[in-house]
Design a protein around this motif. Structure first.
Motif, PDB file in Angstrom:
ATOM      1  N   GLY A  12     -13.055   7.798   8.553  1.00 15.62           N
ATOM      2  CA  GLY A  12     -12.987   7.604  10.000  1.00 15.62           C
ATOM      3  C   GLY A  12     -13.076   8.931  10.726  1.00 15.62           C
ATOM      4  N   LEU A  13     -12.479   8.984  11.915  1.00 15.29           N
ATOM      5  CA  LEU A  13     -12.521  10.211  12.718  1.00 15.29           C
ATOM      6  C   LEU A  13     -12.058  11.418  11.906  1.00 15.29           C
ATOM      7  CD1 LEU A  13     -12.632  11.793  15.452  1.00 15.29           C
ATOM      8  CD2 LEU A  13     -10.238  11.122  15.751  1.00 15.29           C
ATOM      9  N   ILE A  14     -10.876  11.310  11.287  1.00 20.10           N
ATOM     10  CA  ILE A  14     -10.301  12.478  10.617  1.00 20.10           C
ATOM     11  C   ILE A  14     -10.959  12.708   9.256  1.00 20.10           C
ATOM     12  CG2 ILE A  14      -8.173  13.507   9.746  1.00 20.10           C
ATOM     13  CD1 ILE A  14      -8.296  13.340  12.806  1.00 20.10           C
ATOM     14  N   GLY A  15     -11.037  11.657   8.417  1.00 23.90           N
ATOM     15  CA  GLY A  15     -11.675  11.828   7.107  1.00 23.90           C
ATOM     16  C   GLY A  15     -13.134  12.235   7.241  1.00 23.90           C
ATOM     17  N   GLY A  16     -13.827  11.651   8.202  1.00 25.29           N
ATOM     18  CA  GLY A  16     -15.245  11.976   8.404  1.00 25.29           C
ATOM     19  C   GLY A  16     -15.423  13.404   8.903  1.00 25.29           C
ATOM     20  N   SER A  17     -14.520  13.846   9.766  1.00 25.32           N
ATOM     21  CA  SER A  17     -14.600  15.233  10.257  1.00 25.32           C
ATOM     22  C   SER A  17     -14.292  16.199   9.123  1.00 25.32           C
ATOM     23  CB  SER A  17     -13.606  15.444  11.408  1.00 25.32           C
ATOM     24  OG  SER A  17     -13.964  14.645  12.511  1.00 25.32           O
ATOM     25  N   LEU A  18     -13.294  15.835   8.319  1.00 25.18           N
ATOM     26  CA  LEU A  18     -12.906  16.686   7.189  1.00 25.18           C
ATOM     27  C   LEU A  18     -14.074  16.814   6.198  1.00 25.18           C
ATOM     28  CD1 LEU A  18      -9.439  16.356   5.526  1.00 25.18           C
ATOM     29  CD2 LEU A  18     -11.434  16.981   4.203  1.00 25.18           C
ATOM     30  N   MET A  19     -14.740  15.684   5.951  1.00 20.96           N
ATOM     31  CA  MET A  19     -15.866  15.721   5.023  1.00 20.96           C
ATOM     32  C   MET A  19     -16.956  16.656   5.547  1.00 20.96           C
ATOM     33  SD  MET A  19     -17.884  12.495   3.475  1.00 20.96           S
ATOM     34  CE  MET A  19     -17.708  12.548   1.701  1.00 20.96           C
ATOM     35  N   ARG A  20     -17.278  16.539   6.817  1.00 21.98           N
ATOM     36  CA  ARG A  20     -18.316  17.393   7.409  1.00 21.98           C
ATOM     37  C   ARG A  20     -17.887  18.863   7.368  1.00 21.98           C
ATOM     38  NH1 ARG A  20     -18.077  12.739  10.840  1.00 21.98           N
ATOM     39  NH2 ARG A  20     -20.087  11.864  11.469  1.00 21.98           N
ATOM     40  N   ALA A  21     -16.622  19.134   7.729  1.00 20.46           N
ATOM     41  CA  ALA A  21     -16.162  20.529   7.803  1.00 20.46           C
ATOM     42  C   ALA A  21     -16.112  21.156   6.409  1.00 20.46           C
ATOM     43  CB  ALA A  21     -14.783  20.586   8.465  1.00 20.46           C
ATOM     44  N   ALA A  22     -15.610  20.394   5.418  1.00 15.63           N
ATOM     45  CA  ALA A  22     -15.507  20.936   4.057  1.00 15.63           C
ATOM     46  C   ALA A  22     -16.904  21.195   3.491  1.00 15.63           C
ATOM     47  CB  ALA A  22     -14.718  19.981   3.162  1.00 15.63           C
ATOM     48  N   ALA A  23     -17.821  20.269   3.746  1.00 17.40           N
ATOM     49  CA  ALA A  23     -19.201  20.468   3.272  1.00 17.40           C
ATOM     50  C   ALA A  23     -19.816  21.690   3.957  1.00 17.40           C
ATOM     51  CB  ALA A  23     -20.036  19.222   3.558  1.00 17.40           C
ATOM     52  N   ASN A 160      -5.980  26.097   1.482  1.00 18.98           N
ATOM     53  CA  ASN A 160      -7.380  26.548   1.487  1.00 18.98           C
ATOM     54  C   ASN A 160      -8.317  25.522   2.117  1.00 18.98           C
ATOM     55  OD1 ASN A 160      -7.418  29.210   0.420  1.00 18.98           O
ATOM     56  ND2 ASN A 160      -6.806  28.373  -1.537  1.00 18.98           N
ATOM     57  N   LEU A 161      -8.028  24.248   1.885  1.00 17.76           N
ATOM     58  CA  LEU A 161      -8.867  23.214   2.509  1.00 17.76           C
ATOM     59  C   LEU A 161      -8.747  23.292   4.033  1.00 17.76           C
ATOM     60  CD1 LEU A 161     -10.679  20.699   2.351  1.00 17.76           C
ATOM     61  CD2 LEU A 161      -8.591  19.313   2.266  1.00 17.76           C
ATOM     62  N   ALA A 162      -7.512  23.411   4.519  1.00 15.01           N
ATOM     63  CA  ALA A 162      -7.303  23.493   5.973  1.00 15.01           C
ATOM     64  C   ALA A 162      -8.012  24.721   6.547  1.00 15.01           C
ATOM     65  CB  ALA A 162      -5.807  23.538   6.278  1.00 15.01           C
ATOM     66  N   LEU A 163      -7.896  25.856   5.856  1.00 16.15           N
ATOM     67  CA  LEU A 163      -8.550  27.084   6.339  1.00 16.15           C
ATOM     68  C   LEU A 163     -10.069  26.937   6.300  1.00 16.15           C
ATOM     69  CD1 LEU A 163      -6.267  29.781   4.641  1.00 16.15           C
ATOM     70  CD2 LEU A 163      -6.292  29.158   7.073  1.00 16.15           C
ATOM     71  N   ASP A 164     -10.577  26.306   5.234  1.00 13.47           N
ATOM     72  CA  ASP A 164     -12.030  26.080   5.152  1.00 13.47           C
ATOM     73  C   ASP A 164     -12.530  25.210   6.303  1.00 13.47           C
ATOM     74  OD1 ASP A 164     -12.409  27.623   2.946  1.00 13.47           O
ATOM     75  OD2 ASP A 164     -12.549  25.964   1.510  1.00 13.47           O
ATOM     76  N   CYS A 165     -11.661  24.332   6.790  1.00 13.36           N
ATOM     77  CA  CYS A 165     -12.058  23.463   7.914  1.00 13.36           C
ATOM     78  C   CYS A 165     -11.908  24.173   9.256  1.00 13.36           C
ATOM     79  CB  CYS A 165     -11.219  22.179   7.910  1.00 13.36           C
ATOM     80  SG  CYS A 165     -11.603  21.090   6.521  1.00 13.36           S
ATOM     81  N   GLY A 166     -11.478  25.438   9.225  1.00 12.11           N
ATOM     82  CA  GLY A 166     -11.386  26.222  10.457  1.00 12.11           C
ATOM     83  C   GLY A 166     -10.047  26.141  11.155  1.00 12.11           C
ATOM     84  N   ALA A 167      -9.074  25.461  10.514  1.00 12.05           N
ATOM     85  CA  ALA A 167      -7.757  25.303  11.133  1.00 12.05           C
ATOM     86  C   ALA A 167      -6.869  26.509  10.837  1.00 12.05           C
ATOM     87  CB  ALA A 167      -7.096  24.033  10.599  1.00 12.05           C
ATOM     88  N   VAL A 168      -5.736  26.586  11.529  1.00 13.79           N
ATOM     89  CA  VAL A 168      -4.689  27.534  11.161  1.00 13.79           C
ATOM     90  C   VAL A 168      -3.562  26.710  10.563  1.00 13.79           C
ATOM     91  CG1 VAL A 168      -5.311  29.212  12.923  1.00 13.79           C
ATOM     92  CG2 VAL A 168      -3.594  27.492  13.468  1.00 13.79           C
TER      93      VAL A 168
END
Ligand code: NAD
Length: 319
Positions: A12-23, A160-168
């Motif tokens: 959904g919104l969050i899982g789909g965004s996470l998938m795009r950001a991680a990729a 590391n996943l959170a940082l890879d997605c651009g978060a703090v």
């Protein structure tokens, strides 16, 4: 370590965004959604997705992927039972807006050892794959739980996943997260619903509505099931926050009805908002994950506004 594949359950919104950001960060990422519609939409956008839960979990188990639960709380039980049966050795995290209720579910299926809770503090009022974007988490706080049980290596994977997605990354204990989320997220949802409902009963109100109404009710446009799921799962903390707000509003009501000034509420609220605007965000740099009292140290740093902007060192690792 950042080469660990990522398996996203719920697109959904969050899982789909996470998938795009991680990729986008170069991570191997694959995912599952129960409805074929989202799976096909994600595939059309070039992502590796399936509606076969067993297959995706077998693949996660083979690659020792980091599994991300990105579904609402009521859907967690069934997914966790599958993970226990097929991929119990995989590191596991979630993105759910409540942390205590998720810990209880994870503990109940016996997966606590490999679990570190997470909550990206980003979102929109929209749902589903199409609503997601690779930029959703950029600059956003992403809570990573530092509860007593958490394993240093799994914690580092989630960081590391959170940082890879651009978060703090904001380290916090689940209990403290839930108390805070009740006041800055779940209570605003209730207040937005009440505000929207109240205005909806007043003729001409929508015709005049502008910035205040739009900002104050924005989250009332969120899918009702999601709002109910997060508020009901955090009922204890939400009741405390709601009681405090009702108390403040009742005082203001008394003042209005007795022709007294509204000074107390308005001054208190204004001062708190000004403090928020200049709230410090010092970077956490010295803690070594896995060293003595690392969880307590991170929880204390997170409590006073500290954030992780680049990966902390893990005890025993090089660099
Ligand atoms: P969404 O509605 O966009 O996506 C939910 C996903 O869960 C969909 O892929 C849906 O198919 C799946 N799902 C729902 N019920 C399911 C079930 N019974 N079995 C299997 N899959 C099921 O919602 P979202 O905003 O992405 O929320 C997902 C999680 O993220 C929730 O736990 C929510 O608390 C959390 N979250 C949401 C926001 C936000 O602003 N929306 C922000 C941070 C965290």
């Amino acid at each position: 370590m950042t080469n660990t594949p990522v398996c996203v359950l719920g697109l959904g919104l969050i899982g789909g965004s996470l998938m795009r950001a991680a990729a986008g960060a170069g991570r191997e990422v694959f995912g599952y959604n129960r409805s074929l519609e989202a799976v096909q939409a994600a595939r059309a956008d070039g992502f590796d997705t399936t509606e076969d839960l067993d297959a995706v979990l077998r693949r996660a188990a083979e690659g020792n992927a980091l599994i991300v639960l990105a579904v609402p709380v009521p859907a967690l039980g069934r997914l966790l039972a599958h993970i226990r049966d097929v991929a119990s050795g995989c590191p596991l995290t979630d993105v759910t807006s409540v942390k205590g209720a998720v810990l209880d579910e994870v503990r109940a299926v016996g997966l606590l050892d490999r679990f570190v809770g997470g909550h990206p503090m980003a979102g929109t009022a929209h749902s589903g794959w199409a609503a997601g974007t690779a930029e959703l988490f950029v600059g956003a706080p992403w809570v990573v739980s530092v509860d007593d049980h958490v394993d240093p290596e799994v914690w580092a994977l989630v960081m590391n996943l959170a940082l890879d997605c651009g978060a703090v990354v904001v380290p916090a204990r689940s209990e403290e997260h839930d108390a805070a989320a009740a006041t800055i997220s779940h209570l605003p949802h209730l207040l937005a619903e009440a505000l929207a409902a109240t205005a909806g009963e007043v003729p001409l109100a929508f015709a005049l509505a502008a910035g205040s109404f739009r900002d104050g009710t924005r989250v009332a446009a969120t899918a009702p099931d999601l709002v109910r799921a997060m508020c009901e799962a955090n009922a204890t903390h939400l009741l405390t926050a709601l009681d405090r707000t009702l108390n403040l509003l009742n005082h203001a009501r008394d003042a209005l009805s007795q022709d007294k000034p509204l000074t107390d509420l308005v001054d208190l609220g204004h001062a708190a908002r000004i403090r928020y605007d200049s709230f410090p965000r010092p970077e956490i740099v010295t803690t070594v994950i896995g060293e003595d009292r690392w969880r307590e140290e991170l929880a204390a740093a997170g409590r006073s506004g500290g954030v992780i902007r680049s990966a902390l060192r893990v005890r025993g690792s090089r660099g």
